[in-house]
Design an enzyme around this catalytic site. Sequence first.
Site, PDB file in Angstrom:
ATOM      1  N   ALA A  64       0.862  -1.180   0.000  1.00 53.64           N
ATOM      2  CA  ALA A  64       0.000   0.000   0.000  1.00 53.64           C
ATOM      3  C   ALA A  64       0.899   1.232   0.000  1.00 53.64           C
ATOM      4  O   ALA A  64       2.052   1.182   0.468  1.00 53.64           O
ATOM      5  CB  ALA A  64      -0.885  -0.013   1.232  1.00 53.64           C
ATOM      6  N   GLY A 109       0.399  -4.976   0.856  1.00 54.60           N
ATOM      7  CA  GLY A 109      -0.789  -5.114  -0.006  1.00 54.60           C
ATOM      8  C   GLY A 109      -0.502  -5.850  -1.298  1.00 54.60           C
ATOM      9  O   GLY A 109      -1.399  -6.468  -1.874  1.00 54.60           O
ATOM     10  N   GLU A 112      -0.700  -9.374  -0.425  1.00 53.70           N
ATOM     11  CA  GLU A 112      -2.117  -9.683  -0.151  1.00 53.70           C
ATOM     12  C   GLU A 112      -2.924  -9.818  -1.445  1.00 53.70           C
ATOM     13  O   GLU A 112      -3.817 -10.657  -1.542  1.00 53.70           O
ATOM     14  CB  GLU A 112      -2.700  -8.610   0.768  1.00 53.70           C
ATOM     15  CG  GLU A 112      -2.095  -8.702   2.164  1.00 53.70           C
ATOM     16  CD  GLU A 112      -2.375  -7.481   3.021  1.00 53.70           C
ATOM     17  OE1 GLU A 112      -1.977  -6.362   2.621  1.00 53.70           O
ATOM     18  OE2 GLU A 112      -3.011  -7.630   4.071  1.00 53.70           O
ATOM     19  N   GLU A 132       4.368  -4.834   7.396  1.00 53.27           N
ATOM     20  CA  GLU A 132       3.591  -3.778   8.063  1.00 53.27           C
ATOM     21  C   GLU A 132       4.073  -3.476   9.472  1.00 53.27           C
ATOM     22  O   GLU A 132       4.041  -2.327   9.927  1.00 53.27           O
ATOM     23  CB  GLU A 132       2.095  -4.149   8.094  1.00 53.27           C
ATOM     24  CG  GLU A 132       1.393  -4.032   6.759  1.00 53.27           C
ATOM     25  CD  GLU A 132       1.534  -5.265   5.871  1.00 53.27           C
ATOM     26  OE1 GLU A 132       2.320  -6.177   6.212  1.00 53.27           O
ATOM     27  OE2 GLU A 132       0.851  -5.322   4.845  1.00 53.27           O
TER      28      GLU A 132
HETATM   29  N1  COA Z   1       4.555   3.222  -0.816  1.00 51.17           N
HETATM   30  C1  COA Z   1       4.915   4.357  -1.416  1.00 51.17           C
HETATM   31  N2  COA Z   1       6.014   4.488  -2.170  1.00 51.17           N
HETATM   32  C2  COA Z   1       6.774   3.403  -2.309  1.00 51.17           C
HETATM   33  C3  COA Z   1       6.464   2.167  -1.716  1.00 51.17           C
HETATM   34  C4  COA Z   1       5.300   2.101  -0.946  1.00 51.17           C
HETATM   35  N3  COA Z   1       4.899   0.976  -0.367  1.00 51.17           N
HETATM   36  N4  COA Z   1       7.430   1.275  -2.038  1.00 51.17           N
HETATM   37  C5  COA Z   1       8.297   1.923  -2.819  1.00 51.17           C
HETATM   38  N5  COA Z   1       7.912   3.217  -2.987  1.00 51.17           N
HETATM   39  C6  COA Z   1       8.565   4.262  -3.755  1.00 51.17           C
HETATM   40  C7  COA Z   1       9.760   4.820  -3.031  1.00 51.17           C
HETATM   41  O1  COA Z   1       9.358   5.812  -2.094  1.00 51.17           O
HETATM   42  C8  COA Z   1      10.546   5.395  -4.172  1.00 51.17           C
HETATM   43  O2  COA Z   1       9.971   6.607  -4.570  1.00 51.17           O
HETATM   44  P1  COA Z   1      10.922   7.894  -4.913  1.00 51.17           P
HETATM   45  O3  COA Z   1      11.785   7.428  -6.059  1.00 51.17           O
HETATM   46  O4  COA Z   1       9.953   8.947  -5.283  1.00 51.17           O
HETATM   47  O5  COA Z   1      11.710   8.138  -3.673  1.00 51.17           O
HETATM   48  C9  COA Z   1      10.307   4.385  -5.287  1.00 51.17           C
HETATM   49  O6  COA Z   1       9.110   3.713  -4.941  1.00 51.17           O
HETATM   50  C10 COA Z   1      11.411   3.363  -5.428  1.00 51.17           C
HETATM   51  O7  COA Z   1      11.584   2.734  -4.156  1.00 51.17           O
HETATM   52  P2  COA Z   1      12.952   2.681  -3.357  1.00 51.17           P
HETATM   53  O8  COA Z   1      12.644   2.521  -1.904  1.00 51.17           O
HETATM   54  O9  COA Z   1      13.811   3.864  -3.724  1.00 51.17           O
HETATM   55  O10 COA Z   1      13.596   1.370  -3.979  1.00 51.17           O
HETATM   56  P3  COA Z   1      14.641   0.405  -3.263  1.00 51.17           P
HETATM   57  O11 COA Z   1      15.117  -0.509  -4.326  1.00 51.17           O
HETATM   58  O12 COA Z   1      15.668   1.175  -2.512  1.00 51.17           O
HETATM   59  O13 COA Z   1      13.794  -0.418  -2.173  1.00 51.17           O
HETATM   60  C11 COA Z   1      11.908  -1.665  -1.378  1.00 51.17           C
HETATM   61  C12 COA Z   1      12.756  -1.273  -2.593  1.00 51.17           C
HETATM   62  C13 COA Z   1      10.710  -2.460  -1.861  1.00 51.17           C
HETATM   63  C14 COA Z   1      12.758  -2.516  -0.410  1.00 51.17           C
HETATM   64  C15 COA Z   1      11.439  -0.394  -0.649  1.00 51.17           C
HETATM   65  O14 COA Z   1      10.851   0.477  -1.606  1.00 51.17           O
HETATM   66  C16 COA Z   1      10.430  -0.636   0.431  1.00 51.17           C
HETATM   67  O15 COA Z   1      10.773  -1.100   1.499  1.00 51.17           O
HETATM   68  N6  COA Z   1       9.152  -0.287   0.175  1.00 51.17           N
HETATM   69  C17 COA Z   1       8.092  -0.383   1.149  1.00 51.17           C
HETATM   70  C18 COA Z   1       7.680  -1.804   1.384  1.00 51.17           C
HETATM   71  C19 COA Z   1       6.611  -1.894   2.444  1.00 51.17           C
HETATM   72  O16 COA Z   1       6.821  -1.666   3.609  1.00 51.17           O
HETATM   73  N7  COA Z   1       5.392  -2.222   2.006  1.00 51.17           N
HETATM   74  C20 COA Z   1       4.276  -2.441   2.881  1.00 51.17           C
HETATM   75  C21 COA Z   1       3.444  -1.236   2.950  1.00 51.17           C
HETATM   76  S1  COA Z   1       2.054  -1.528   4.031  1.00 51.17           S
END
Ligand code: COA
Length: 258
Positions: A64, A109, A112, A132
């Site tokens: 999400a 999400g 999910e 989460e």
């Molecule tokens: N919500 C909003 N934006 C997200 C996102 C999320 N769940 N996951 C990734 N993004 C965005 C990042 O903010 C980034 O945006 P930006 O370029 O404008 O800064 C872009 O997507 C690329 O992600 P980034 O974090 O830079 O890539 P990464 O390779 O360093 O890391 C992940 C990848 C998946 C490990 C990391 O993005 C992450 O941990 N995301 C969240 C995962 C999460 O907790 N999901 C559950 C949500 S309830």
Amino acid sequence: MPTVLIERDAHIAILTLNRPDKLNSLDEPLLHELHSAIVTVDEDPAVRVAILTGAGDRAFAAGADIAAMSEMTAPQAKRFAELGHHVGAHIEEGRVPFIAAVNGFALGGGCELALACDFVYASEKAKMGQPEVTLGILPGFGGTQRLARRVGAARAREVCMTGSMVGAQEALRIGLVNAVVPHEELMTRVREVAAKIATRAPLAIAALRRVILRGQDVPLPSANELEATAFASLFGTDDQREGMRAFLAKKEPTFHGR
Ligand code: COA
């Protein structure tokens, strides 16, 4: 640019989550578009099976949208969770089976949504999980329930409590995904299994996924009763006559979903 793309190839629909610059994270507009796309696919009689995947090379969906969630009040969060549940329920309860093609991160999400699909094929680069708790919340789009049903309560607790990512091979080992395939071959392999399902009797497919879904919530004797009723309901259909006639004539059946 739509945040969900719909493509149709013969009897197969492919729905692609399309916010690659945000790793296809799920905000409200995307979830509404996804819901509409699922309804469109379900109402198209030409579609017999659907594939759900993510745009780009890195993610199915990284969860999400955390930026959007960071601003939410508790009532807004409740409505957001209900929207996620609504989408998952439409995938699960519709006519058309869904295969998730997990091409990278499927977190929160995203995981999910994959769990709401009938089954999952994953690229060897896939990383799944429910992170989460690292954000101070819990899975809100059905993860606490569907993950436990798919992999068992103890494994679901571990995945959800650690918030750690589960690699493709581990996901295969615990039954979260059905198959792990080379990254470049993912869509080819998923299309192959989808094409096979598309040749099978559509009414039977719809009935069997309904029985499996409903049967998990009731005691076995009642579940078997659901099965017997569904079994009987297919007798007298064109597809039943065609399938058995073709077998006895040593031919391939052609089903029309009637
Ligand atoms: N919500 C909003 N934006 C997200 C996102 C999320 N769940 N996951 C990734 N993004 C965005 C990042 O903010 C980034 O945006 P930006 O370029 O404008 O800064 C872009 O997507 C690329 O992600 P980034 O974090 O830079 O890539 P990464 O390779 O360093 O890391 C992940 C990848 C998946 C490990 C990391 O993005 C992450 O941990 N995301 C969240 C995962 C999460 O907790 N999901 C559950 C949500 S309830």
